[in-house]
Design an enzyme around this catalytic site. Sequence first.
Site, PDB file in Angstrom:
ATOM      1  N   ARG A 267       2.826  -2.715  19.049  1.00  0.00           N
ATOM      2  CA  ARG A 267       3.101  -1.342  18.616  1.00  0.00           C
ATOM      3  C   ARG A 267       1.821  -0.538  18.444  1.00  0.00           C
ATOM      4  O   ARG A 267       1.721   0.567  18.944  1.00  0.00           O
ATOM      5  CB  ARG A 267       3.902  -1.328  17.314  1.00  0.00           C
ATOM      6  CG  ARG A 267       4.256   0.099  16.872  1.00  0.00           C
ATOM      7  CD  ARG A 267       5.339   0.114  15.823  1.00  0.00           C
ATOM      8  NE  ARG A 267       4.898  -0.320  14.523  1.00  0.00           N
ATOM      9  CZ  ARG A 267       4.589   0.499  13.518  1.00  0.00           C
ATOM     10  NH1 ARG A 267       4.644   1.801  13.689  1.00  0.00           N
ATOM     11  NH2 ARG A 267       4.218   0.031  12.349  1.00  0.00           N
TER      12      ARG A 267
ATOM     13  N   TYR B  33      13.168   2.304  11.989  1.00  0.00           N
ATOM     14  CA  TYR B  33      12.385   1.292  12.691  1.00  0.00           C
ATOM     15  C   TYR B  33      13.288   0.166  13.195  1.00  0.00           C
ATOM     16  O   TYR B  33      14.271  -0.188  12.553  1.00  0.00           O
ATOM     17  CB  TYR B  33      11.319   0.697  11.768  1.00  0.00           C
ATOM     18  CG  TYR B  33      10.243   1.673  11.391  1.00  0.00           C
ATOM     19  CD1 TYR B  33       9.163   1.903  12.245  1.00  0.00           C
ATOM     20  CD2 TYR B  33      10.286   2.369  10.188  1.00  0.00           C
ATOM     21  CE1 TYR B  33       8.167   2.800  11.906  1.00  0.00           C
ATOM     22  CE2 TYR B  33       9.295   3.272   9.840  1.00  0.00           C
ATOM     23  CZ  TYR B  33       8.237   3.484  10.704  1.00  0.00           C
ATOM     24  OH  TYR B  33       7.254   4.375  10.372  1.00  0.00           O
TER      25      TYR B  33
ATOM     26  N   ARG C  87       0.815  -1.220   0.000  1.00  0.00           N
ATOM     27  CA  ARG C  87       0.000   0.000   0.000  1.00  0.00           C
ATOM     28  C   ARG C  87       0.848   1.270   0.000  1.00  0.00           C
ATOM     29  O   ARG C  87       1.776   1.416   0.781  1.00  0.00           O
ATOM     30  CB  ARG C  87      -0.935   0.000   1.210  1.00  0.00           C
ATOM     31  CG  ARG C  87      -1.890   1.190   1.253  1.00  0.00           C
ATOM     32  CD  ARG C  87      -2.845   1.064   2.400  1.00  0.00           C
ATOM     33  NE  ARG C  87      -3.795  -0.010   2.179  1.00  0.00           N
ATOM     34  CZ  ARG C  87      -4.343  -0.735   3.165  1.00  0.00           C
ATOM     35  NH1 ARG C  87      -3.996  -0.514   4.411  1.00  0.00           N
ATOM     36  NH2 ARG C  87      -5.213  -1.684   2.886  1.00  0.00           N
TER      37      ARG C  87
ATOM     38  N   HIS D 168       4.862 -11.100   1.689  1.00  0.00           N
ATOM     39  CA  HIS D 168       5.346 -10.218   2.747  1.00  0.00           C
ATOM     40  C   HIS D 168       6.604 -10.765   3.420  1.00  0.00           C
ATOM     41  O   HIS D 168       7.213 -10.085   4.246  1.00  0.00           O
ATOM     42  CB  HIS D 168       4.225 -10.016   3.775  1.00  0.00           C
ATOM     43  CG  HIS D 168       4.437  -8.889   4.719  1.00  0.00           C
ATOM     44  ND1 HIS D 168       4.669  -9.075   6.068  1.00  0.00           N
ATOM     45  CD2 HIS D 168       4.466  -7.544   4.528  1.00  0.00           C
ATOM     46  CE1 HIS D 168       4.815  -7.906   6.663  1.00  0.00           C
ATOM     47  NE2 HIS D 168       4.701  -6.962   5.761  1.00  0.00           N
TER      48      HIS D 168
ATOM     49  N   HIS E 292       9.262  -2.337  15.153  1.00  0.00           N
ATOM     50  CA  HIS E 292       8.757  -3.095  14.005  1.00  0.00           C
ATOM     51  C   HIS E 292       9.087  -4.575  14.104  1.00  0.00           C
ATOM     52  O   HIS E 292       8.618  -5.372  13.304  1.00  0.00           O
ATOM     53  CB  HIS E 292       9.331  -2.508  12.709  1.00  0.00           C
ATOM     54  CG  HIS E 292       8.617  -2.943  11.478  1.00  0.00           C
ATOM     55  ND1 HIS E 292       9.145  -3.862  10.593  1.00  0.00           N
ATOM     56  CD2 HIS E 292       7.414  -2.594  10.975  1.00  0.00           C
ATOM     57  CE1 HIS E 292       8.300  -4.054   9.593  1.00  0.00           C
ATOM     58  NE2 HIS E 292       7.243  -3.305   9.807  1.00  0.00           N
TER      59      HIS E 292
END
Length: 693
Positions: A572, A476, A413, A443, A601
Amino acid sequence: MNTAITATTPTEYSYNDRYINRELSILDFHLRVLEQAVDPLHPLLERMNFLLIFSRNLDEFFEIRVAGVMEQFALGNESRSPDGLTPRQVLQKISETAHAAIERQYRILNEEILPKLREEDICFLRRGELTPAQSAWVKKYFQEQVAPVLTPISLDPAHPFPRLVNKSLNFIVTLEGKDAFGRQIDLAVVPAPRSLPRVVRLPDELTGGKEHHVMLSAIIHEHVSDLFPGMTATGCYQFRVTRNADLALNEDVEDLAKALKGELSSRRFGRAVRLEVTQNCPQHIYEYLLEEFDLNEEQLYKVDGPVNLARLVSNFKRPHLRYDSHTPVVPKVFKKTESIFSAMQKQDILLHHPFESFAPVIQLLREAARDPQVLAIKQTLYRSGADSEIVQVLAEAARNGKEVTAVIELRARFDEESNIEVANVLQEAGAVVVYGIVGYKTHAKMIMVVRRENNKLVRYVHLGTGNYHAMNARIYTDYGLMTTDKDLCEDVHRIFQELTGMGKMAKLKKLLHAPFTLHAQLINFIDEEIANAKAGRKAQIIVKVNALTEVQLINKLYEASQAGVQVDLIIRYDLLFTSGITKFIGKHSGTFNCRTVSFEHTRVYYFSNNGDARIYCSSADWMDRNLFNRVEACFPIEDPALKKRIYQQGLLNYLQDNQQAWLLQGDGTWVRAQPAAGEKLHNAQRELLETFK
């Protein structure tokens, strides 16, 4: 610090006692980010940066989450989510919370941040504060740099209300008089192109060397009449519309890249979901805008300042107002050898970003691209950017004759356009580019290098929790494992075969992978902890992820806590359940300890396993989409020294944080962690910065 929360039994609560609405949970995370802007522990410009991050976060929240709920409501969906709320009720709660948060954001800006910046000679000057010389400079700047790229649009039957781009800065102008054609024009719209800077610094010779800036909005407001010769501008008001930016893509298309390109333009002009105007905008003007965008007053946000704080950035030259820069360290193992390959042959290597450098990952690819013994490189790419060093090195490898395979997730996205460009760059270089599996986002974070050594093929693998993006690796926290473990390398090879070819699910030796084995194995691991607790053995589960929303795992964690398992959660931003402390405290031996920290992360899963701890790192959060609708890799940490590092630095360290952590209460609210009487201050991220100096 005692932060334990006693869990509840399944028979003692209803669904809305157990679950938190997902949209409201995400919004709560954004509010915790906003609170960082008033934290005196942060330097001033870092506090200002948190205000800007909050704006960017809220933009995406409206573009995706609010837009999705609005679609449900528009379709007449009155079904209740697990928390018991209907789409309409969710929208009402979002509106109430977001309005209060945005009002607080601008109050922080105007009453705290800007006055303190002024004390440091960093000023954002209003029109009435400009000296005659500064006003003359601003007028010239408008005439030479701004006016030539503006397109004023009168609103009349021949000029209907324009289609305005998502999140663009615009001005609606009220006018008196007639134009060159004798028409009586009352209203006009002036879009401000994104190419124009939102903050303009005045020359040092006009400010005595101080950092004085003028907002683009103030410049346009002051000289807007120049855009309408012979007419008088009686009012000029900023506004900004936020639109639905989610992409609806048919998975059955023949060419995914081509179809995605066609959809990207629609993102700029999706259905409106929010309207921002300045506080001085008259009622009849904002009502006119609401009608044009088909919105109601619940979706109107009046702000006391610029309508887009996300672009309120400038290169302020005040190092003392920022955190000291941290230079990521390179692990010693790489300093003792000239080759990444020889370092990886000696041992598994754990990288903890951003405290440790991302450079070894890039160096692995660079050496592979130039080593004549390397035959093939395979890599997944989720968010990288066509100009990133990783993409350039992969392209170099392909041009050097290596068999380069890139599995690129086009549908990441807001990175879709960039990923299409990455695919083009690599294809032009001669790499094999595939887009993963239709219906499943890829992913997993994996690199595999195949090298010929002594007439045998040897594999070198990198597995990570975060994207192959060097800039993100400096912001991150993430883990990466560099290994030559034969079983892990074989597993990665098989997953790449799944992604690029066809056939049945690969049977793996060590890796857990979604959408096949990961969820079921997590359930098994939790069941083992439950059995240990019931047998009187110590049992503990620690989950450190970005989001925990998958209902089966949530229920299983409740069950574990009821059985006596200590459940520690470090989340998170997105958490779908509440512990129920307010009703059922003290009834069970198990405990929940749930906290959250920003800019984390890493995904780490810990199961005490009766003293032989299991630690897994993964690309997957505990969400439906990760566990059932994505290709994910979850890898074990087996080296005892590395397991100890992750447990102490990546888990226990955060559970001890009493400065930046937030603790979940039984009613679903969050409170800032505070040190107990006599307890030392502990900031987990600061501890890691000190460790990795």
